[in-house]
Each structure stands twice: as structure tokens, then as C-alpha cells.
Enzyme design. Structure first.
Site, PDB file in Angstrom:
ATOM      1  N   HIS A 139       0.624  -1.046  -0.005  1.00  0.00           N
ATOM      2  CA  HIS A 139       0.040  -0.049  -0.133  1.00  0.00           C
ATOM      3  C   HIS A 139       0.874   1.515  -0.058  1.00  0.00           C
ATOM      4  O   HIS A 139       1.937   1.281   0.548  1.00  0.00           O
ATOM      5  CB  HIS A 139      -1.044   0.197   1.240  1.00  0.00           C
ATOM      6  CG  HIS A 139      -0.191   0.036   2.333  1.00  0.00           C
ATOM      7  ND1 HIS A 139      -0.091  -1.071   3.122  1.00  0.00           N
ATOM      8  CD2 HIS A 139       0.500   0.858   3.177  1.00  0.00           C
ATOM      9  CE1 HIS A 139       0.566  -0.715   4.466  1.00  0.00           C
ATOM     10  NE2 HIS A 139       0.967   0.394   4.392  1.00  0.00           N
ATOM     11  N   HIS A 230       5.515   5.792  -1.408  1.00  0.00           N
ATOM     12  CA  HIS A 230       6.161   4.415  -1.610  1.00  0.00           C
ATOM     13  C   HIS A 230       5.512   3.345  -1.353  1.00  0.00           C
ATOM     14  O   HIS A 230       4.421   3.345  -0.176  1.00  0.00           O
ATOM     15  CB  HIS A 230       7.674   4.703  -0.907  1.00  0.00           C
ATOM     16  CG  HIS A 230       7.484   4.705   0.617  1.00  0.00           C
ATOM     17  ND1 HIS A 230       7.213   5.924   1.371  1.00  0.00           N
ATOM     18  CD2 HIS A 230       7.486   3.659   1.725  1.00  0.00           C
ATOM     19  CE1 HIS A 230       6.901   5.956   2.644  1.00  0.00           C
ATOM     20  NE2 HIS A 230       7.382   4.601   2.874  1.00  0.00           N
TER      21      HIS A 230
END
Length: 291
Positions: A139, A230
Site C-alpha cells: 500500500h 512509496h
């Protein structure tokens, strides 16, 4: 027997802030506490489940790294996390696995994110790194993971769903461009991650700003001022960012032959949806149109 084991284990969980079950209806009323009498202490032998019930594919649980809470558990609080789900394409897993294998051989103490399995155990037991470390859902966080109260849930969900930046339905491309190292706020964990630096960065930044606005209205801590979207692949206890970063930078340079561009992305995927996890429940905030 398994049901009885579950009855006891559920009362002694050390991670209840992220695994609590929300009421079926997220209204402002607070559910009454259960009046079910507590079970008597179980036999000691019952607390040792049979081999078939052991997790982590029979890996030695004594070697599994301990979890570190980002905030203390308080009864009535639920962990809130807003994020973009990410799946790594199968075509990119082998290349990423080779890099992880090399880094983990040079930096001891790295663990698989979420599964909390030491990477050296995965490799030693001949497990496929692509499946265990890269086969799960990752995620991109759009906000900090923070505790909220029951009466805030409905308001948070409603406001998130009303934000235009979070309601977009076009499938923009997300480019994961380079390996990077991050450390959490209290320096208790270091992360081996893959950062978004080009494709999708502008769209994700706007979505983070929208989540920040909702957090602010609920007196929740906002995201970092300079967000760096990220996904995290592996983690280690403590702040080992300097040593890990040296290895990552060196190995990343060695991955490219002479004349080969180091600016190409590690992999790309398309934005699909935004989810909000509160306790153990996942709510859809936005789902893109099918192609």
C-alpha cells in the site's frame, strides 16, 4: 478444540488496536460491553496448539521479530489508515527478489513486511522469495496510521468520500522508480522501500493533501510536509538507515550495466482504488472505472 483455543487467544491479543471488530452499523452510538462471563484459566497444554495450527509455514516463531506499536492501545480506539492498494506485477517479481536477496545477505535482521518473517529464514528454508515477500498486497499511505474513536468513524468516512481528489475514477499510471530507505518517527524501525518519483506522484500528492484536510478537521495528526509516496518491502528493528542505505545505493548502481539508463522504473502499475482500514474493517473510498 480449535474453537476453544481461539476463545482464549482472543482475550490476550497484544495487537487489539488494529484487529478490533467494528459494530455492523457505524453510527455514533457506542455498543454496550459484552456481559459474557470470562472463561476460567485454560489447561497449560491447551495453549500449545498442534503442529497443523502453527503459522508461518512451520518457521521457528522464536526467530520472528517482535512488533512495535506506533501508538499505545486504548479501549474504544480504532486504528485508521487510508491508502492505495498495490500489487507488484508478476513480470517484475524475479528482478526485485534478486535485489532483496542480495541486500538481505549484506544487512542482517531484515524481515518481510506485515508477515514479520526474517528474510534469512525464508531463504534458508528454500521458500520462494517472490511469493512470500512480493506476493502480498502492498500500500501507498495517504495519511498516517492514527487512533480514532467510535463516534468519529462515520464522519471520517463521509468526508473522505466527498473529497473530489479521492473520488477520481481515471486509472492513472504509478511508476515505482527506485529503492529507498525510510525510518519511522520514533526510530524504532527502518524500512527497505520502493519510492514513486515520476508517474502518479502529482496525483498521489493531491490525494494526500485531501486526506490531510479530513484529518485536520478531526484533530488528527497530518501527514509529512514533504510526502514521499512509496511501498515498504522489508523492515528491521531500530535505526539502521545509514548502513542499509549504503548497501542499497551500491547494489542499485551495480544493477545497471555500462550505458544502461538508471532512470527507468523498477515497475509500474495503474491506480485502482483508495481504501480506508478502521480496526479490522476495510472501506472503499474510491474505485476507478474499468478499462
Amino acid at each position: 478444540m480449535e474453537a476453544l483455543i481461539a476463545s482464549y487467544s482472543g482475550d490476550t491479543s497484544s495487537d487489539s488496536d488494529s484487529n478490533q471488530t467494528l459494530p455492523e452499523s457505524t453510527t455514533t452510538s457506542i455498543p454496550e460491553p459484552s456481559r459474557t462471563p470470562r472463561l476460567p484459566p485454560p489447561p497449560v497444554s491447551l495453549l500449545k496448539p498442534p503442529t497443523s495450527l502453527r503459522t508461518l509455514n512451520r518457521l521457528e516463531t522464536s526467530q520472528v521479530a517482535p512488533r512495535v506499536r506506533s501508538f499505545a492501545h486504548v479501549d474504544g480506539n480504532y486504528a485508521l489508515h487510508v491508502y492505495i492498494p498495490v500489487r507488484i506485477p508478476s513480470s517484475s517479481k524475479e528482478k526485485l527478489a534478486r535485489f532483496i536477496d542480495k541486500v538481505s545477505s549484506l544487512v542482517p535482521g531484515l524481515n518481510v513486511v506485515d508477515a514479520d518473517i526474517p528474510l534469512d529464514i525464508v531463504l534458508k528454508n528454500n521458500k520462494k522469495l517472490e511469493e512470500i515477500a512480493l506476493g502480498r498486497e502492498f500500500h501507498i499511505s495517504l495519511g498516517r496510521t492514527v487512533p480514532i474513536r467510535v463516534h468519529q468513524i462515520e464522519s471520517v468516512l463521509s468526508m473522505l468520500r466527498q473529497k473530489p481528489q479521492l473520488r477520481r475514477r481515471d486509472r492513472y499510471l504509478i511508476s515505482f522508480d527506485k529503492w529507498e530507505v525510510f525510518v519511522n518517527d520514533d526510530h524504532t524501525r527502518s524500512f527497505l522501500s520502493i519510492e514513486v518519483m515520476t508517474g502518479g506522484l502529482a496525483e498521489i500528492t493531491r490525494q494526500i493533501q485531501a486526506v490531510n484536510e479530513v484529518y485536520k478537521l478531526h484533530s488528527l495528526p497530518e501527514f509529512y510536509k514533504d510526502p514521499r509516496p512509496h511501498i515498504s518491502i522489508a523492515w528491521a528493528l531500530g535505526d539502521i538507515s545509514e548502513s542499509l542505505k549504503r548497501v542499497v545505493e551500491r547494489e542499485q548502481k551495480s544493477c545497471f550495466s555500462v550505458g544502461e539508463s538508471s532512470k527507468r522504473s523498477l515497475f509500474t502499475c495503474k491506480f485502482g482504488e483508495i481504501e480506508c482500514k478502521i480496526g479490522s474493517k476495510v472501506y472503499k473510498i474510491c474505485k476507478s472505472l474499468e478499462e
